[in-house]
Design an enzyme around this catalytic site. Sequence first.
Site, PDB file in Angstrom:
ATOM      1  N   HIS A 170       0.733  -1.230  -0.092  1.00  0.00           N
ATOM      2  CA  HIS A 170       0.038   0.066   0.018  1.00  0.00           C
ATOM      3  C   HIS A 170       0.922   1.358   0.029  1.00  0.00           C
ATOM      4  O   HIS A 170       1.750   1.311   0.873  1.00  0.00           O
ATOM      5  CB  HIS A 170      -1.025  -0.003   1.289  1.00  0.00           C
ATOM      6  CG  HIS A 170      -1.657  -1.109   1.184  1.00  0.00           C
ATOM      7  ND1 HIS A 170      -2.159  -1.912   2.476  1.00  0.00           N
ATOM      8  CD2 HIS A 170      -2.577  -1.655   0.131  1.00  0.00           C
ATOM      9  CE1 HIS A 170      -3.033  -2.788   2.105  1.00  0.00           C
ATOM     10  NE2 HIS A 170      -3.347  -2.765   0.721  1.00  0.00           N
ATOM     11  N   GLU A 199       1.715   3.731   2.858  1.00  0.00           N
ATOM     12  CA  GLU A 199       2.134   3.244   4.329  1.00  0.00           C
ATOM     13  C   GLU A 199       3.503   3.284   4.495  1.00  0.00           C
ATOM     14  O   GLU A 199       4.331   2.220   4.112  1.00  0.00           O
ATOM     15  CB  GLU A 199       1.436   1.829   4.556  1.00  0.00           C
ATOM     16  CG  GLU A 199      -0.120   1.872   4.606  1.00  0.00           C
ATOM     17  CD  GLU A 199      -0.707   0.380   4.278  1.00  0.00           C
ATOM     18  OE1 GLU A 199      -1.827   0.457   4.179  1.00  0.00           O
ATOM     19  OE2 GLU A 199      -0.051  -0.417   4.755  1.00  0.00           O
ATOM     20  N   HIS A 219       3.297  -3.303   6.747  1.00  0.00           N
ATOM     21  CA  HIS A 219       1.873  -2.369   6.784  1.00  0.00           C
ATOM     22  C   HIS A 219       1.833  -1.559   7.785  1.00  0.00           C
ATOM     23  O   HIS A 219       2.500  -1.768   8.750  1.00  0.00           O
ATOM     24  CB  HIS A 219       0.612  -3.399   6.671  1.00  0.00           C
ATOM     25  CG  HIS A 219       0.617  -4.088   5.247  1.00  0.00           C
ATOM     26  ND1 HIS A 219      -0.315  -3.563   4.189  1.00  0.00           N
ATOM     27  CD2 HIS A 219       0.969  -5.187   5.043  1.00  0.00           C
ATOM     28  CE1 HIS A 219      -0.550  -4.466   3.585  1.00  0.00           C
ATOM     29  NE2 HIS A 219       0.574  -5.635   3.867  1.00  0.00           N
ATOM     30  N   GLU A 270       1.951  -5.346  10.941  1.00  0.00           N
ATOM     31  CA  GLU A 270       1.212  -4.210  10.815  1.00  0.00           C
ATOM     32  C   GLU A 270       1.351  -3.573  11.940  1.00  0.00           C
ATOM     33  O   GLU A 270       1.435  -3.912  13.132  1.00  0.00           O
ATOM     34  CB  GLU A 270      -0.333  -4.904  10.929  1.00  0.00           C
ATOM     35  CG  GLU A 270      -1.284  -3.807  10.771  1.00  0.00           C
ATOM     36  CD  GLU A 270      -1.535  -3.422   9.202  1.00  0.00           C
ATOM     37  OE1 GLU A 270      -2.059  -4.326   8.493  1.00  0.00           O
ATOM     38  OE2 GLU A 270      -1.680  -2.206   8.956  1.00  0.00           O
TER      39      GLU A 270
HETATM   40  N1  LIG Z   1      -3.821  -3.582   6.448  1.00  0.00           N
HETATM   41  C1  LIG Z   1      -3.537  -4.966   5.667  1.00  0.00           C
HETATM   42  C2  LIG Z   1      -4.162  -6.088   6.601  1.00  0.00           C
HETATM   43  C3  LIG Z   1      -3.984  -7.499   6.041  1.00  0.00           C
HETATM   44  C4  LIG Z   1      -2.501  -8.028   5.989  1.00  0.00           C
HETATM   45  C5  LIG Z   1      -2.477  -9.501   5.474  1.00  0.00           C
HETATM   46  C6  LIG Z   1      -3.782 -10.106   5.081  1.00  0.00           C
HETATM   47  C7  LIG Z   1      -4.730  -9.578   5.519  1.00  0.00           C
HETATM   48  C8  LIG Z   1      -5.154  -8.322   5.656  1.00  0.00           C
HETATM   49  C9  LIG Z   1      -4.735  -5.140   4.579  1.00  0.00           C
HETATM   50  O1  LIG Z   1      -5.631  -4.657   4.654  1.00  0.00           O
HETATM   51  O2  LIG Z   1      -4.334  -5.513   3.478  1.00  0.00           O
HETATM   52 ZN   LIG Z   2      -1.665  -2.080   4.470  1.00  0.00          ZN
END
Ligand SMILES: N[C@@H](Cc1ccccc1)C(=O)O
Ligand SMILES: [Zn+2]
Length: 310
Positions: A19, A22, A113, A175
């Site tokens: 993303h 981020e 992330h 994350e």
């Molecule tokens: N913030 C990430 C969280 C995530 C990571 C890995 C798998 C699923 C969700 C996303 O929305 O993509």
């Molecule tokens: Zn992300």
Amino acid sequence: MDHVFFPAFSRVAISGGTHGNELSGVHIVREMQKHNVNQMGSLSVCPILSNPRSIEVCRRYIDTDLNRCFTDALLSTPLTDSSSCELRRAHELNALLGPKGSDRAMDLVCDLHNTTSNMGLCFIIDFLDWILLHMVKYVQIKMPTAPIRVINTNVASKSLSYSVDSVAKHGFAIEVGPQPHGVLRADIYNMMKEAVDHTLDWLNKFNAGTTFEGDKVEVFVWEKSVDYPRDPETSQLTAVIHPKLQDNDFKLLQHGNPIFKTFTGETVNYEGEDLYPFFINECAYYEKRIAFHLAKKETIAFPPISVKKE
Ligand SMILES: N[C@@H](Cc1ccccc1)C(=O)O
Ligand SMILES: [Zn+2]
Ligand SMILES: CCCCCC(=O)O
């Protein structure tokens, strides 16, 4: 539990910018690339920026969310001129880091992330994987003051897993929040960097033959998502996250607790079973119609493990 043996790790990837806004992961990967990090002890390490075009414009994605493009169905969808930029990139990443489910896939992909939610540092995994649970336990011990948790997305099958890390033999996301998208915070950057370093240390210790004793760890297993209250005609929001829920990720949400405050001042209370909320008020989830996710908390025991001597 009986001792379990796994092959040594050889090829790992650290991906950032899946993303594009981020920024902790973008800069951690950029720093690794700048210092030509590609061999760390017994590991060959591939730092990679997953979505360069979205990084360039500092947006989550160009056409569609890259981190939802890695299901078997989407990876086997033939590309056409009208394919999204991210589906095209997903096919490239699958060829580079996968192919998903194949023997020549990367041993491990750690995808970085950030979240605007007050979640501290979370390891997000798709399935219970003894390797990943041992790794989390190790990082928790090395970073005792940081809130470090495990989220299991509880996806139904490998073929339905949709995130970039799912192309690897062992995939997970790190994350970290709260951090506004498009912003760098030193405390959040350092927490992520430290967790990445400890993860790589753990892999080298594993490869060197260390036996990691069995233990147990708390895992938050995804159960359901809750959307914002919306006008049935226009889909416009009619309420915001209640101040008593805001920033209280992973604190038990009980029947009757406030969850939303309407623009006209009423309180909306939670009517479901007692569960743990997370990704509360994540900026990127408004368009996904998610105000917060809810999880059950489980304690998972895992066996002693060590490297399988070839
Ligand atoms: N913030 C990430 C969280 C995530 C990571 C890995 C798998 C699923 C969700 C996303 O929305 O993509
Ligand atoms: Zn992300
Ligand atoms: C960590 C996010 C979990 C997503 C669960 C789902 O949307 O299926």
